[in-house]
Each structure stands twice: as C-alpha cells, then as structure tokens.
Motif scaffolding. Structure first.
Motif, PDB file in Angstrom:
ATOM      1  N   LEU A  99       0.824  -1.213   0.000  1.00  0.00           N
ATOM      2  CA  LEU A  99       0.000   0.000   0.000  1.00  0.00           C
ATOM      3  C   LEU A  99       0.855   1.258   0.000  1.00  0.00           C
ATOM      4  CD1 LEU A  99      -3.013  -0.636   2.434  1.00  0.00           C
ATOM      5  CD2 LEU A  99      -3.062  -0.353  -0.041  1.00  0.00           C
ATOM      6  N   LEU A 100       1.864   1.265   0.853  1.00  0.00           N
ATOM      7  CA  LEU A 100       2.738   2.432   0.965  1.00  0.00           C
ATOM      8  C   LEU A 100       3.478   2.673  -0.348  1.00  0.00           C
ATOM      9  CD1 LEU A 100       3.292   4.383   3.290  1.00  0.00           C
ATOM     10  CD2 LEU A 100       5.322   3.036   3.826  1.00  0.00           C
ATOM     11  N   CYS A 101       3.932   1.588  -0.964  1.00  0.00           N
ATOM     12  CA  CYS A 101       4.659   1.707  -2.224  1.00  0.00           C
ATOM     13  C   CYS A 101       3.746   2.228  -3.336  1.00  0.00           C
ATOM     14  CB  CYS A 101       5.237   0.344  -2.601  1.00  0.00           C
ATOM     15  SG  CYS A 101       6.131   0.336  -4.158  1.00  0.00           S
ATOM     16  N   LEU A 102       2.537   1.690  -3.424  1.00  0.00           N
ATOM     17  CA  LEU A 102       1.589   2.140  -4.439  1.00  0.00           C
ATOM     18  C   LEU A 102       1.246   3.614  -4.258  1.00  0.00           C
ATOM     19  CD1 LEU A 102      -0.780  -0.961  -4.463  1.00  0.00           C
ATOM     20  CD2 LEU A 102       0.735  -0.270  -6.322  1.00  0.00           C
ATOM     21  N   ALA A 103       1.058   4.031  -2.997  1.00  0.00           N
ATOM     22  CA  ALA A 103       0.736   5.436  -2.730  1.00  0.00           C
ATOM     23  C   ALA A 103       1.880   6.348  -3.159  1.00  0.00           C
ATOM     24  CB  ALA A 103       0.436   5.620  -1.248  1.00  0.00           C
ATOM     25  N   LYS A 104       3.107   5.932  -2.875  1.00  0.00           N
ATOM     26  CA  LYS A 104       4.255   6.765  -3.231  1.00  0.00           C
ATOM     27  C   LYS A 104       4.393   6.885  -4.749  1.00  0.00           C
ATOM     28  CE  LYS A 104       7.823   9.247  -2.845  1.00  0.00           C
ATOM     29  NZ  LYS A 104       7.594  10.673  -2.518  1.00  0.00           N
ATOM     30  N   LEU A 105       4.171   5.794  -5.455  1.00  0.00           N
ATOM     31  CA  LEU A 105       4.286   5.834  -6.911  1.00  0.00           C
ATOM     32  C   LEU A 105       3.170   6.671  -7.533  1.00  0.00           C
ATOM     33  CD1 LEU A 105       5.342   2.145  -7.620  1.00  0.00           C
ATOM     34  CD2 LEU A 105       6.750   4.194  -7.841  1.00  0.00           C
ATOM     35  N   ILE A 106       1.989   6.635  -6.936  1.00  0.00           N
ATOM     36  CA  ILE A 106       0.911   7.491  -7.430  1.00  0.00           C
ATOM     37  C   ILE A 106       1.289   8.952  -7.260  1.00  0.00           C
ATOM     38  CG2 ILE A 106      -1.469   8.237  -6.974  1.00  0.00           C
ATOM     39  CD1 ILE A 106      -2.091   5.320  -6.240  1.00  0.00           C
ATOM     40  N   GLU A 107       2.012   9.245  -6.160  1.00  0.00           N
ATOM     41  CA  GLU A 107       2.412  10.625  -5.898  1.00  0.00           C
ATOM     42  C   GLU A 107       3.474  11.119  -6.879  1.00  0.00           C
ATOM     43  OE1 GLU A 107       4.187  13.230  -2.176  1.00  0.00           O
ATOM     44  OE2 GLU A 107       4.951  11.206  -2.559  1.00  0.00           O
ATOM     45  N   LYS A 108       4.468  10.282  -7.165  1.00  0.00           N
ATOM     46  CA  LYS A 108       5.635  10.786  -7.905  1.00  0.00           C
ATOM     47  C   LYS A 108       5.642  10.434  -9.384  1.00  0.00           C
ATOM     48  CE  LYS A 108       9.592   8.702  -7.315  1.00  0.00           C
ATOM     49  NZ  LYS A 108      10.798   8.056  -6.756  1.00  0.00           N
ATOM     50  N   GLU A 109       4.818   9.482  -9.809  1.00  0.00           N
ATOM     51  CA  GLU A 109       4.872   9.036 -11.193  1.00  0.00           C
ATOM     52  C   GLU A 109       3.691   9.554 -12.001  1.00  0.00           C
ATOM     53  OE1 GLU A 109       7.383   7.587 -12.434  1.00  0.00           O
ATOM     54  OE2 GLU A 109       8.471   6.999 -10.629  1.00  0.00           O
TER      55      GLU A 109
END
Length: 627
Positions: free
Chosen positions: A416-426
């Motif tokens: 979840l944390l990884c998906l959220a971060k990628l949504i933010e930066k990608e």
C-alpha cells in the motif's frame, strides 16, 4: 524422492516402448510387402516399383526408430505420431493391392480386379509418406533437406501431410527446435511461435494442442540466456488470453517456475515475466495458484526498488519539516517495515519471500553462479526500471482484482505504501496501474470488514498515505480514468471515515459538476455510500454533502442519462431522508423534483421506488411529527 525418480524412470521407459512399438509396426508391414512383391504375378513391374518405394520408407522408419530410442527423453514426438499413423495406413493399402497380384485361383483373379489406376494412387500415397518421413527426419536430426534454414534451426519446408494446413508444419518445426535445437535456434523458434500466436486464436490453439507449452516453459526455466527467457515469456504471454490455455500452463506446473524466474532474473526478463503474470492472473485458476506460490512478495519487492531512496536523503536534510508530511510516513516506518518485509504472514514459503527482498542487492544467483548485484540493477536505464514497475503494478492490479485474499496479501507487505508513493511521484501508465491496484484493494476492503479494519485503520500510515493520494488525484488530475478510479476507491472506503473527516466529502461533491459524465456519476455513487443507511454515520455525512452544496448538481442528474439519473436520484433520496429538516433541500425544491420523477424508469426496481416514496414522506412530514 526415490519413489518419484523411479516413477519418472518407469514413465520414460513406457514412453520409449510406445514410440518404438508405434514405429516398428510399419516396418513389419514393409517386410510383408517386400515378400508379397516377390510373389506377385500380375502387374509385376508396378509391384516392383511399389517395393522400391516401400524399401525407402523402411529405411527412413528404421532411422526414426534409432533416433527415438537414443533420445526419447528430448525428442518432440507429436509429428512422429501423426506421420506414423498416416504411413501405416498407406502401407496397409499397398499390402492389400500387392496381395491381389499374387498367385491365386482364376476365381480370385476375376473377383479382385486390379487396374493401373490403383497403382497410380498407391504410388502417390507412398510418395507422400516418403516426403513426410524425409521432413520428419530433418526435424529429428536437425538436417534440413527441404529448403529450411539448415543446422538445428526450424525446418520451413512443407510436408505432404500438412499440405492443406501449412501452419501445422511450421508449428511442428518451431516446437521441435525449441525443444531440441541449439540455443540461438531455440530463441528464433520461440520468437516465431510468439509471432504465430500473436496472429490469431487458431494458431494459439494449434500451438497448445501440438505440445508447445512444455518446451517453452523449459526454455524459460533454463536461464542460460536472457534473450531465450524473453522469447519464451513472450510466446507464453500471447498464448495466455484464454482460460483453457492458462489452465494448461498451470497444469504443466508453470506457475512455480514463473515465480522463480521473476525472482531470479535480470530486469529485462522480469518485465516480460511480470507481463505474463498479469495476463494469466486475469483468470481465477492462475490467480489462486500464484497466490499459493507467494508471487506478491517478489512483485512488491520489484515495485519498491529505489522508490524510497529520496526520502532518506530528505530526512537527513530536514527531518523536522517532514514530520507531518507523507514523506515522514515512509521515514518513521522504514526500520519497522524492513523487518516485517522478511516475515510475510501470507504463506508457507517464507524463505523464498524474504530472499526476494534481497533481490534489491542480489538477483537469483543459483541459476547464474553469483546473481545480479544491486549495482548492476542500478545501472539499468531509467526506461527499463520504469517499464518493470509498470509491469509489476499491472500484475498486482490483476492479482488483486476480485480477490480478497490477494488484496490482503498486498496490504500485509509494504504494498500500500509503495503504491501510494508511486501514485504521488509518477505519471502515465505506471501511475494508472498503481491507482487501479488501489481501486481493487479498496473494493475488496469494502466487501470484507476484517480487511477494511486491518488495512485501512484511521491511524494507519499506509492508509493515510493512500487516502492523501486519492484525494490529490481527484482534485488535481485532468484524466477521467484516474479520477474515476480514485473516486471509486474513496467510495469503497466510506465506512472507514469518521464524521469529522469531511475533507473527503468536499472533493467528491465538487466532482458532481465534472464535465465528464462518468466521473460525475461515479462521484454520486461514492457519495451514496457515505449517505446510505448502511453507513453508521449516514446522517453526519448527508449533512456534510448538503453543506458542501451537493443538492443542486444532483437535480441536474435527473435530466441526463438513465444511469446518472438512477444514482443521482438515489443519493438525493438519502439526503432527503437523513437531512429532511435542512433548508437547502426546501430551497432547491427537492420535494417537487422527487414528485415529478417518472416512476416508469424504476418499474423493475421496486427498492428504488420505495426509496423515493420514503424520501417524499420525510420531506412532507415536519420534523416534530417524525419525532
């Protein structure tokens, strides 16, 4: 273990015997024909010619027997079986004809009339069998006499048995080369199979029926060449668009092999393998098998590669300013999650899952004598790294779709944390795939209270990070696809938000005015989940929707498409029931609007007609009377 080896040896012995027996019978027929030719009286010249053709066939058959006996374990026997049946049938016809020409009584000569046309037909059939056997030997021996590419490569000449279907001979040749050829030829043949499979479903079906899956899995497993693994994964990918073919791959124990290759291979290979996993995971039979093999750990591991490095540098520069930010969530939980990452509570094979985390620094050493170092991975181009993450995110999306258990597994890692971060930066496809994965996970949480409580607790850092990014996408994105996915996700989490969390209501109300009707309708559906009587805080949420001016946009819904009308009217009824004393409803003349609704639209939906009636009753009845 010894029993398994013994069983395999016994099965191999039976297979060798079966092949040898199948080829020995036409050899016996050849001997009988030779004897009958020596006794022929009628059409002696023609019978002699038949004998010559049969001798050539017998020589080829004996050569095929030797090859099959020596290399039965590696031989591709599908064309051998088909051709041997055809050769046996033609030899039987030849024997019957020659027998009619032997010394017999006058009566038998009159009854069994033989003509030149009969011999012409037999000559043609035997010539076809000779052509088939010549082609078969070129496949088995890697010696192309018929215009192929020579060496051990694919034989592209056309055997008579496949004259009505040239694709069949190509499929046989390519599969045989993948199974028995030299490495360069196997790569070429696998790519050719991929090209054939890409053309149409008939070719896919033929490749599977002719035994193409096991050689491709074997090529994928060997790992001696990245190009070979990529070619095999591509061919399997194009074959995996049908449930029956996916079931075949699963039946050949392909899933554990695919997961192992994903863990052990270079990035270029992992991209294709992750794409294969995503394609196969569209079908339940593979989705469940991948779950048993704990594929989610390696996928999250690959998706997380280099994702959080910037946060560590940022913490060193200014840790205090990050305390309330999304970045601080990553920093605070880093050490804890680093430990948890090695202790997945999602299956029995924990050792392999924890080792997949170490693929950040070393990748699959067993098959390559040392593996791939983190430095080698870091030296890959940004395009390759991004493509790998796109593929892994797509695989997680497909695995989570309609699967509570897989969604739970993702939340039990740092997924979840990884998906959220990628949504933010990608941006682009990677952001979309991550958002779609979140949408499926939240959908599973909506239908499963245990998952909802464990993964999306109010004080959970990963849950907070996800919600922050969903709200940001809803507010800032101009892509209707992304907005729709984010709106659906927030709606699925409606029961997790406390009454004071009105910040999630306002962006949804704003989307009721979205120019894209799909986004606006999904916003109405999501808000309906907040205002529904099934939500414990429906009264508080309904008041918040009214306060954020959600009534007037809903009245416009009554004049658009039927789908928008249904969901807009449903939400309007919830607001009327839960906030009937609100002046905004009276000023907007909601009662008049509900009374004017065409009930015929809901002829097949009695529950909605009852909802409208209940809403009208609440609007007509003073609050004191209701009390």
């Amino acid at each position: 273990m010894e029993m398994v080896v013994a069983a395999a040896a016994a099965a191999l012995e039976v297979e060798e015997k079966r092949l040898e027996d199948e080829l020995s019978y036409p050899i016996v027929l050849s001997d009988r024909i030779r004897k009958a030719v020596s006794e022929a009286v009628l059409f002696k010249a023609e019978c002699t010619e038949v004998g010559k053709q049969v001798d050539r066939l017998s020589t080829m058959l004996r050569s095929a027997v030797r090859t099959a006996t020596i290399s039965a374990a590696q031989i591709y026997d599908r064309p051998l079986h088909r051709i041997s049946v055809d050769v046996t049938r033609n030899l039987n016809r030849a024997l019957t004809l020659v027998n009619k020409c032997r010394r017999r009584s006058f009566f038998h000569r009159v009854v069994n009339i033989v003509g030149a046309a009969d011999f012409r037909k037999i000559f043609s059939l035997l010539d076809a069998s000779i052509g088939d056997m010549r082609w078969l030997l070129s496949i088995l021996d890697g010696d192309d006499d018929g215009g192929g590419k020579g060496g051990c490569g694919p034989v592209l000449s056309l055997p008579p048995i496949a004259s009505n279907d040239p694709i069949l001979s190509w499929v046989w040749s390519f599969i045989a080369t993948v199974q028995m050829g030299q490495l360069s030829d196997r790569i070429e043949a696998a790519n050719e199979l991929a090209a054939l499979a890409q053309d149409n479903d008939r070719n896919k079906k033929m490749i599977v029926e002719e035994g193409g899956i096991p050689p491709l899995l074997k090529l994928l497993k060997e790992g001696s060449s990245s190009d070979a693994q990529i070619a095999a994964a591509s061919a399997l990918y194009y074959l995996s668009n049908d449930e029956d073919r996916v079931r075949r791959i699963v039946g050949y124990v392909g899933v554990p092999l695919i997961v192992q290759v994903l863990t052990d291979s270079p990035m270029r290979v992992q991209i294709n393998v992750a794409n294969l996993i995503a394609r196969m995971a569209e079908y339940d039979v593979a989705k469940e098998e991948f779950a048993r093999e704990n594929v989610i750990g390696p996928l999250v591991s690959l998706l997380s590669f280099e994702t959080f490095d910037d946060e560590f540098d940022h913490k060193r520069v200014n840790s205090q300013s990050c305390t309330q930010s999304f970045h601080s969530i990553v920093q605070i939980n880093k050490e804890k999650e680093k430990k948890e990452w090695r202790d997945y509570p999602i299956g029995s094979n924990k050792h392999r899952l924890s080792s997949s985390y170490s693929s950040f620094s070393s990748e699959g050493g067993s098959s390559r004598g040392g593996g791939h170092t983190r430095k080698e991975r870091e030296n890959e181009s940004p395009e390759v790294k991004t493509e790998l993450k796109i593929s892994c995110a797509k695989a997680l999306w497909m695995l989570a779709k309609d699967s509570i258990s897989n969604s739970r597994r993702i939340t039990e890692t740092k997924g979840l944390l990884c998906l959220a971060k990628l949504i933010e930066k990608e941006k682009g496809e990677l952001q979309k795939n991550c958002l779609m994965a979140i949408m499926e996970i939240t959908s599973a949480a909506e239908s499963n209270p245990d998952l909802r409580r464990s993964a999306f607790k109010t004080n959970s850092p990963p849950a907070k990070a996800v919600v922050e990014q969903l709200l940001r996408v809803i507010k800032e994105s101009s892509d209707p696809t992304l907005q729709t996915a984010a709106v659906k996700s927030i709606g699925s989490l409606s029961r997790t938000f406390p009454a004071k969390e009105t910040r999630v209501i306002c962006p949804l109300v704003d989307q009721l005015n979205n120019k894209d009707p799909e986004v606006a309708t999904e916003a109405a559906i999501a808000l309906g989940k907040f205002a529904s009587s099934e939500n414990f805080l429906c009264h508080e949420h309904s008041k918040a929707i009214i306060e954020f001016n959600g009534v007037l946009p809903l009245l416009r819904f009554l004049r658009v498409s039927e789908r928008a009308q249904v969901h807009g009217l449903t939400l309007l009824c919830y607001l009327a029931i839960n906030g009937s004393d609100n002046e905004a409803l009276e000023q907007a003349r909601v009662l008049t609007a509900l009374e004017g609704v065409d009930r015929a639209v809901f002829a097949q939906q009695p529950e909605r007609r009852e909802l409208i009636a209940k809403a009208i009753y609440h609007l007509r009845t003073p609050l004191g009377s209701l009390a």
